[in-house]
Design an enzyme around this catalytic site. Structure first.
Site, PDB file in Angstrom:
ATOM      1  N   TYR A   1      -1.583   0.069  10.199  1.00  0.00           N
ATOM      2  CA  TYR A   1      -1.556  -0.840   8.498  1.00  0.00           C
ATOM      3  C   TYR A   1      -0.939  -0.556   8.070  1.00  0.00           C
ATOM      4  O   TYR A   1      -0.250  -1.545   7.404  1.00  0.00           O
ATOM      5  CB  TYR A   1      -3.094  -0.019   8.411  1.00  0.00           C
TER       6      TYR A   1
ATOM      7  N   LYS B   1       2.622  -3.628   7.112  1.00  0.00           N
ATOM      8  CA  LYS B   1       2.273  -3.437   5.327  1.00  0.00           C
ATOM      9  C   LYS B   1       4.335  -3.603   5.198  1.00  0.00           C
ATOM     10  O   LYS B   1       4.912  -4.271   4.373  1.00  0.00           O
ATOM     11  CB  LYS B   1       2.090  -2.676   4.377  1.00  0.00           C
TER      12      LYS B   1
ATOM     13  N   SER C   1       0.893  -1.314  -0.247  1.00  0.00           N
ATOM     14  CA  SER C   1      -0.082  -0.273  -0.084  1.00  0.00           C
ATOM     15  C   SER C   1       1.208   0.833   0.291  1.00  0.00           C
ATOM     16  O   SER C   1       1.900   1.385   0.626  1.00  0.00           O
ATOM     17  CB  SER C   1      -0.741   0.066   1.136  1.00  0.00           C
TER      18      SER C   1
HETATM   19  N1  UFG Z   1     -12.927  10.844   2.564  1.00  0.00           N
HETATM   20  C1  UFG Z   1     -14.236  11.453   2.387  1.00  0.00           C
HETATM   21  N2  UFG Z   1     -14.995  11.447   3.142  1.00  0.00           N
HETATM   22  C2  UFG Z   1     -15.402  10.617   3.472  1.00  0.00           C
HETATM   23  C3  UFG Z   1     -14.503   8.955   3.353  1.00  0.00           C
HETATM   24  C4  UFG Z   1     -12.618   9.919   2.530  1.00  0.00           C
HETATM   25  O1  UFG Z   1     -13.808  12.914   2.330  1.00  0.00           O
HETATM   26  O2  UFG Z   1     -17.041   9.398   4.105  1.00  0.00           O
HETATM   27  C5  UFG Z   1     -12.086  10.617   1.881  1.00  0.00           C
HETATM   28  C6  UFG Z   1     -10.715  11.035   2.742  1.00  0.00           C
HETATM   29  O3  UFG Z   1     -10.489  12.079   3.488  1.00  0.00           O
HETATM   30  C7  UFG Z   1      -9.520  11.173   1.533  1.00  0.00           C
HETATM   31  C8  UFG Z   1     -10.130  10.751   0.217  1.00  0.00           C
HETATM   32  O4  UFG Z   1     -11.552  10.651  -0.009  1.00  0.00           O
HETATM   33  O5  UFG Z   1      -9.234  12.155   1.205  1.00  0.00           O
HETATM   34  C9  UFG Z   1     -10.139   9.344   0.026  1.00  0.00           C
HETATM   35  O6  UFG Z   1      -9.936   8.452   1.296  1.00  0.00           O
HETATM   36  P1  UFG Z   1     -10.299   7.188   1.260  1.00  0.00           P
HETATM   37  O7  UFG Z   1     -10.833   6.867   3.390  1.00  0.00           O
HETATM   38  O8  UFG Z   1     -11.294   5.988   0.145  1.00  0.00           O
HETATM   39  O9  UFG Z   1      -8.638   6.285   1.192  1.00  0.00           O
HETATM   40  P2  UFG Z   1      -7.230   6.890   1.402  1.00  0.00           P
HETATM   41  O10 UFG Z   1      -6.688   7.377   0.538  1.00  0.00           O
HETATM   42  O11 UFG Z   1      -7.971   7.185   3.174  1.00  0.00           O
HETATM   43  O12 UFG Z   1      -6.877   5.121   1.700  1.00  0.00           O
HETATM   44  C10 UFG Z   1      -6.334   4.528   1.007  1.00  0.00           C
HETATM   45  C11 UFG Z   1      -6.464   3.157   1.376  1.00  0.00           C
HETATM   46  C12 UFG Z   1      -5.579   2.910   2.472  1.00  0.00           C
HETATM   47  C13 UFG Z   1      -4.282   3.049   1.827  1.00  0.00           C
HETATM   48  C14 UFG Z   1      -4.440   4.975   1.517  1.00  0.00           C
HETATM   49  C15 UFG Z   1      -3.108   5.060   0.993  1.00  0.00           C
HETATM   50  O13 UFG Z   1      -7.777   3.214   1.331  1.00  0.00           O
HETATM   51  O14 UFG Z   1      -6.077   1.406   2.310  1.00  0.00           O
HETATM   52  O15 UFG Z   1      -5.010   5.508   0.373  1.00  0.00           O
HETATM   53  O16 UFG Z   1      -2.716   4.567  -0.081  1.00  0.00           O
HETATM   54  F1  UFG Z   1      -3.590   3.004   3.106  1.00  0.00           F
END
Ligand code: UFG
Length: 323
Positions: A140, A144, A116
Site C-alpha cells: 500500500y 503511494k 500517506s
Molecule cells: N490497533 C489495535 N487494535 C485494532 C486496530 C488497531 O490495537 O483492532 C492499533 C494498531 O496496532 C496501531 C494503532 O491502533 O498501533 C492504529 O492502527 P490503525 O490500523 O488505525 O492505523 P495505522 O497506524 O496502522 O495505519 C494508519 C493508516 C494507514 C497508514 C498508516 C501509516 O490507516 O493507511 O497509518 O501512516 F498507512
C-alpha cells in the site's frame, strides 16, 4: 475554481468536498461508490459515477471545465495490500496514472493527492519529517510512493503541479453531523472501537502492550478529518497561486497511545469497553508521529483539533444518531 474530487464520496473525500463548498469552490465528485456512500454528497455537489480504471469516463469528466483535481480514490487496507498486491497495483497505480494522463490530455494543471505516512516505512527517527527516506514496508505504502514519483516526473516535464499530502492517522467526523456515511468494513482502530461500543462487535484487541512506550502500547499521530480537509483547500490555492509542487506531512506532531485512545473513548462513551491485549501486529512501529512544521510554513495549516476526547466525541455523536 472548479474542482473534481475523485473519491469524494469516501470518508476523507466527503469532508474535502464539504470544505471546498464552504470556501466557495465549485465541486464535482467522481466516485465509483465501491467504498464511498452517496449520502455523503452534499446538495451543491455535482456527482459523476465512474471508475478511475475507465479512461473514457475520466476524460469526459476532466473535459468539463475542471481547474484542479483532488485525488483520494484508493484502496487503503495495509494487510490486504500484502495479500492481494494486484488489486492495489490496478486501483492505486494504474488508476492514478489514468488520472494524471486524463489531466494532461485536458490541460488540467493542479492535483492534490492523498498520500500517506506509509511512504516512510519504519521510522528511522521521530518525529518523521519530509526529509525522512521514502522506504515503504508494505505494498500500500509503495503504491503511494510510486504515484508521488510519477507526479514528480510529470511536474518536471511541465504537465502539471502537485501537492502530495501525507496523512498520518485520520480520525473523527464533521462536528456539524453533515457527513453521515460510515466506512464499509473498517480496519482502523477508531471505527473498531465504535463497533465494540455499539455491540456490533463483541470485543476488540489492543495489538501489543510490550512496546518501548510509557504504557507499552503503540503511539500514533491522530489528526481530525476536518483539519485534513482544510489542508486540501489550502494546497489547491497554493498550487493555483504559485507554480510549485510539494509533499507535506499532515499530522499534529502530538503522539497518543492506543491505550490513551481507548481510555478517552470510554470516558466519552461513558462505559467500559470489552477489549483484551493481543500480540503485536506485524509491521507496526512503536511510535509514528509527524514533523508537522512544513505544512504550517508552506500552507499556513494549523490543526484545530488537538484534544483526543473532542475528536472521539465527533465520532460518537454520529454513532448515537445512527443507533
Ligand atoms: N490497533 C489495535 N487494535 C485494532 C486496530 C488497531 O490495537 O483492532 C492499533 C494498531 O496496532 C496501531 C494503532 O491502533 O498501533 C492504529 O492502527 P490503525 O490500523 O488505525 O492505523 P495505522 O497506524 O496502522 O495505519 C494508519 C493508516 C494507514 C497508514 C498508516 C501509516 O490507516 O493507511 O497509518 O501512516 F498507512
Amino acid at each position: 475554481m472548479r474542482v473534481l474530487v475523485i473519491g469524494g464520496a469516501g470518508y476523507i473525500g466527503s469532508h474535502v468536498q464539504k470544505q471546498l463548498l464552504e470556501e466557495g469552490f465549485d465541486v464535482a465528485v467522481f466516485d465509483d461508490l465501491s467504498t464511498g456512500s452517496e449520502i455523503n454528497l452534499l446538495p451543491q455537489t455535482e456527482f459523476i459515477r465512474g471508475s478511475i480504471l475507465d479512461k473514457d469516463a475520466l476524460n469526459e469528466a476532466m473535459g468539463r471545465h475542471i481547474d484542479g483535481v483532488v485525488h483520494l480514490a484508493a484502496k487503503k487496507a495495509v494487510g490486504e495490500s500484502m495479500l492481494c498486491p494486484e488489486i492495489y497495483a490496478e486501483n492505486n497505480i494504474c488508476g492514478s496514472l489514468n488520472i494524471l494522463n486524463a489531466m494532461a490530455a485536458n490541460g488540467v494543471r493542479h492535483i492534490v493527492f492523498s498520500s500517506s505516512a506509509a511512504v516512510y516505512g519504519m521510522p528511522q527517527y521521530i518525529p518523521v519529517d519530509e526529509k525522512h527516506p521514502i522506504r515503504p514496508i508494505n505494498y500500500y505504502g509503495y503504491t503511494k510512493a510510486a504515484i508521488e514519483e510519477n507526479m514528480r516526473w510529470y511536474s518536471q516535464l511541465g504537465k502539471l503541479n502537485y501537492a502530495a499530502l501525507r496523512y498520518f492517522n485520520a480520525v473523527g467526523y464533521a462536528a456539524d453531523g453533515s457527513i453521515r456515511g460510515k466506512e464499509k468494513n473498517p480496519q482502523n482502530l477508531m471505527p473498531i472501537i465504535m463497533e465494540a461500543a455499539t455491540g456490533k462487535r463483541e470485543k476488540f484487541s489492543i495489538f501489543g502492550n510490550d512496546y518501548d512506550t510509557p504504557d507499552g502500547t503503540c503511539i500514533r499521530d491522530y489528526v481530525h478529518v476536518s483539519d485534513l480537509a482544510k489542508a486540501h483547500t489550502l494546497a489547491l490555492k497554493k498550487l493555483a497561486a504559485d507554480n510549485v509542487s510539494f509533499a507535506v506531512n499532515l499530522g499534529t506532531g502530538k503522539g497518543t497511545s492506543v491505550k490513551e485512545i481507548v481510555d478517552a473513548a470510554e470516558k466519552v462513551i461513558g462505559k467500559k469497553l470489552n477489549y483484551d491485549y493481543a500480540p503485536r501486529r506485524a509491521g507496526d512501529p512503536a511510535i509514528l508521529t509527524a514533523g508537522a512544521g512544513l505544512a504550517r510554513e508552506l500552507l499556513g495549516w494549523q490543526p484545530e483539533y488537538t484534544d483526543v476526547e473532542k475528536i472521539i466525541q465527533t465520532v460518537w455523536n454520529l454513532e448515537q444518531e445512527q443507533n
